[in-house]
Design an enzyme around this catalytic site. Structure first.
Site, short mmCIF file in Angstrom:
data_model
loop_
_atom_site.label_atom_id
_atom_site.label_comp_id
_atom_site.label_asym_id
_atom_site.label_seq_id
_atom_site.Cartn_x
_atom_site.Cartn_y
_atom_site.Cartn_z
N ASP A 1 0.80 -1.23 0.00
CA ASP A 1 0.00 0.00 0.00
C ASP A 1 0.83 1.28 0.00
O ASP A 1 0.34 2.34 -0.35
CB ASP A 1 -0.96 0.02 1.19
CG ASP A 1 -0.24 0.01 2.53
OD1 ASP A 1 0.98 -0.16 2.55
OD2 ASP A 1 -0.92 0.16 3.56
N PRO B 1 7.97 -6.01 4.60
CA PRO B 1 7.16 -4.96 3.99
C PRO B 1 7.16 -3.62 4.73
O PRO B 1 6.57 -2.66 4.25
CB PRO B 1 5.75 -5.57 4.02
CG PRO B 1 5.74 -6.42 5.24
CD PRO B 1 7.15 -6.97 5.37
N TYR C 1 1.32 -2.92 11.73
CA TYR C 1 2.38 -3.92 11.68
C TYR C 1 2.81 -4.17 13.13
O TYR C 1 3.22 -3.23 13.82
CB TYR C 1 3.58 -3.44 10.87
CG TYR C 1 3.36 -3.40 9.38
CD1 TYR C 1 3.43 -4.56 8.60
CD2 TYR C 1 3.09 -2.20 8.73
CE1 TYR C 1 3.23 -4.52 7.23
CE2 TYR C 1 2.89 -2.15 7.35
CZ TYR C 1 2.97 -3.32 6.61
OH TYR C 1 2.78 -3.28 5.26
N ARG D 1 -4.92 4.35 6.30
CA ARG D 1 -5.20 3.96 4.94
C ARG D 1 -6.14 4.96 4.28
O ARG D 1 -6.75 5.81 4.93
CB ARG D 1 -5.85 2.57 4.92
CG ARG D 1 -4.97 1.45 5.49
CD ARG D 1 -3.73 1.24 4.64
NE ARG D 1 -4.09 1.00 3.26
CZ ARG D 1 -4.36 -0.21 2.75
NH1 ARG D 1 -4.30 -1.27 3.52
NH2 ARG D 1 -4.69 -0.36 1.49
#
Length: 477
Positions: free
Chosen positions: A46, A307, A238, A229
């Site tokens: 993302d 990531p 995370y 987001r």
């Protein structure tokens, strides 16, 4: 029946679609094979770094991307105090002023891929063929030396029926478990750590004040990276899980519980979980990136990593951008096949640098909240800020090749334009209509080469005369 194609792209992820978009813009049809039954609906990646937004700007797609994305403007740092309560310790701009005229944004990979799918279809009707599995890839090394040959044989299967393609060039854009890489006998070299992290996209209800800011939470109960987001309600967490955790045994409740502990003393109620996963951190690099200058690996097919630094989709997309324009130039007869060898030279170094950075970044994140390499919480913030230029995608520097030369250049004539690095934009005024604009707007990705002349103050007659001499058009006879 054996089908002949100039370019066969295996995989429709970020790298494959970016390369296909380049080819489509130059009128080159390719064959894109994807094992899934349709376009990606929910991507895991993302983070869209500044450099990637610049790439989309060159395609004329940045405006739609920026409209849909969450813009990351600030990073805040939290750590446990002496009583074990989470407190804010620092804050900084997410992207330092002057790095790029484009921002760092957050947008799901499926949405990013959608822009590229639409663009290549607009350009020349290019589509993706779904439900194809690649079974084998073979290269006739003797034929590979012949310019117009189709030396790569790719055997595929769709609905139980075998189909064979002969291609001039093949791109392996089929991810970490790449069938193309395995067929060539290439291996991923590297290791996994004992660190296990969970990731989830959630709809949080909380009194934590920075829930709509990018934040690092380093508490006595563990570490968490918070990334808001797009859409205004969703947030990605995370979460570092305890040492010794088996990623395959992690349950969603484990992630919910760990997040609540880390947010203490703030309350956290998770209304819904949109998506989640758990993974062991590993950094691996393919031992080869190409075969006979005819097959090229890109993205996760040749480099895998954690990531958290938001590099995976970005580096993969830029792999595709790199090999895409070069294949277009060769197939259009504007460059020799030797140009393709610069892909290895340039992108292997980028991938190796990514692995090194990811190791240090992961180690920094996994350190205890109270101390990092013997330093206090402020050290973590300082190191995080220092990494900003890299995570923005602006540190790649290509070595000398047939298209880049330090030895034949005079760097002192333009100290702000580092040879081998990306050409920076700047605010300029277009002379023909007095329009203020970014210089990048005048340099779209349409396969044309451009000469940029820094002529100095043109009110100086000598400068104006020199520019006139450069600009006089003399037809080639």
């Amino acid at each position: 029946m054996v089908q002949q194609v100039d370019v066969l792209i295996c995989g429709s992820g970020s790298a494959g679609l970016c390369a296909a978009a380049w080819l489509a813009r130059t009128g080159i049809n390719c064959k894109i094979l994807e094992k899934s039954s349709g376009p990606m609906q929910l991507g895991q990646a993302d983070g869209v770094q500044c450099r990637t937004v610049e790439v989309f700007e060159s395609f004329g797609l940045a405006e739609d991307l920026l409209k849909a994305a969450y813009h990351v403007l600030e990073v805040v740092f939290w750590s446990s105090d002496a009583e074990g309560n989470l407190v804010r310790t620092n804050r900084t701009a997410d992207t330092m002023p002057g790095l790029s005229h484009q921002p760092h944004v957050i947008l799901n990979q499926a949405h990013i891929n959608g822009f590229l799918l639409d663009d290549m279809h607009r350009s020349n009707g290019q589509r993706v063929d779904y439900d194809y599995s690649v079974k084998s890839v073979q290269v006739d090394s003797t034929a590979a030396a012949q310019t117009d040959a189709y030396p790569v044989t790719v055997t595929t299967e769709k609905d139980g029926v075998e189909e064979v393609f002969n291609a001039k060039y093949v791109l392996g854009c089929d991810g970490a478990h790449s069938s193309v890489r395995r067929s060539l006998g290439y291996k991923m070299v590297g290791d996994s750590t004992d660190a296990v992290w969970g990731v989830m996209d959630v709809y949080p209800r909380t009194d934590f004040p920075d829930i709509r800011r990018k934040a690092t939470l380093r508490s006595n109960s563990g570490n968490l990276l918070l990334i808001p987001r797009e859409g205004g309600s969703l947030a990605r967490f995370y979460i570092e899980l305890p040492h010794g955790t088996d990623s395959k045994s992690v349950k969603l409740d484990d992630l919910h519980h760990a997040a609540r502990q880390i947010f203490h003393p703030y309350t956290l109620d998770i209304a819904d979980t949109f998506w989640w996963s758990a993974y062991s951190i590993g950094q691996r690099l393919a031992d080869h990136f190409s075969k006979d200058n005819r097959v090229f690996l890109t993205g996760d097919a040749c480099h895998t990593h954690s990531p958290k630094a938001g590099q995976g989709m970005n580096v993969s997309l830029q792999d595709g951008y790199n090999i895409g324009w070069k294949l277009a130039a060769v197939l259009k007869g504007r460059a020799s096949t030797e140009l393709l060898r610069t892909y290895n030279l340039e992108r292997e170094k980028v991938a190796a640098d990514l692995i090194d950075f990811d190791r240090s970044f992961t180690k920094l994140f996994s350190s205890k909240s109270s101390t990092t390499n013997g330093h206090g919480p402020e050290y973590f913030a300082q190191q995080f800020i220092k990494s900003g230029q890299y995570t923005a995608g602006l540190t790649a520097k290509y070595e000398d090749s047939m298209i880049t030369s330090v030895s034949l250049s005079r760097q002192e004539l333009a100290k702000g334009l580092v040879i081998g690095m990306r050409f920076p934009s700047a605010q300029v005024v277009r002379f023909c209509d007095a329009k203020a604009m970014q210089l990048a707007k005048a340099l779209p990705a349409d396969s044309r080469w451009r000469v940029v002349v820094f002529g100095g103050n043109l009110q100086n007659p000598a400068n104006a005369e020199r520019l006139d001499k450069v600009c006089i058009h003399r037809p080639v006879r």
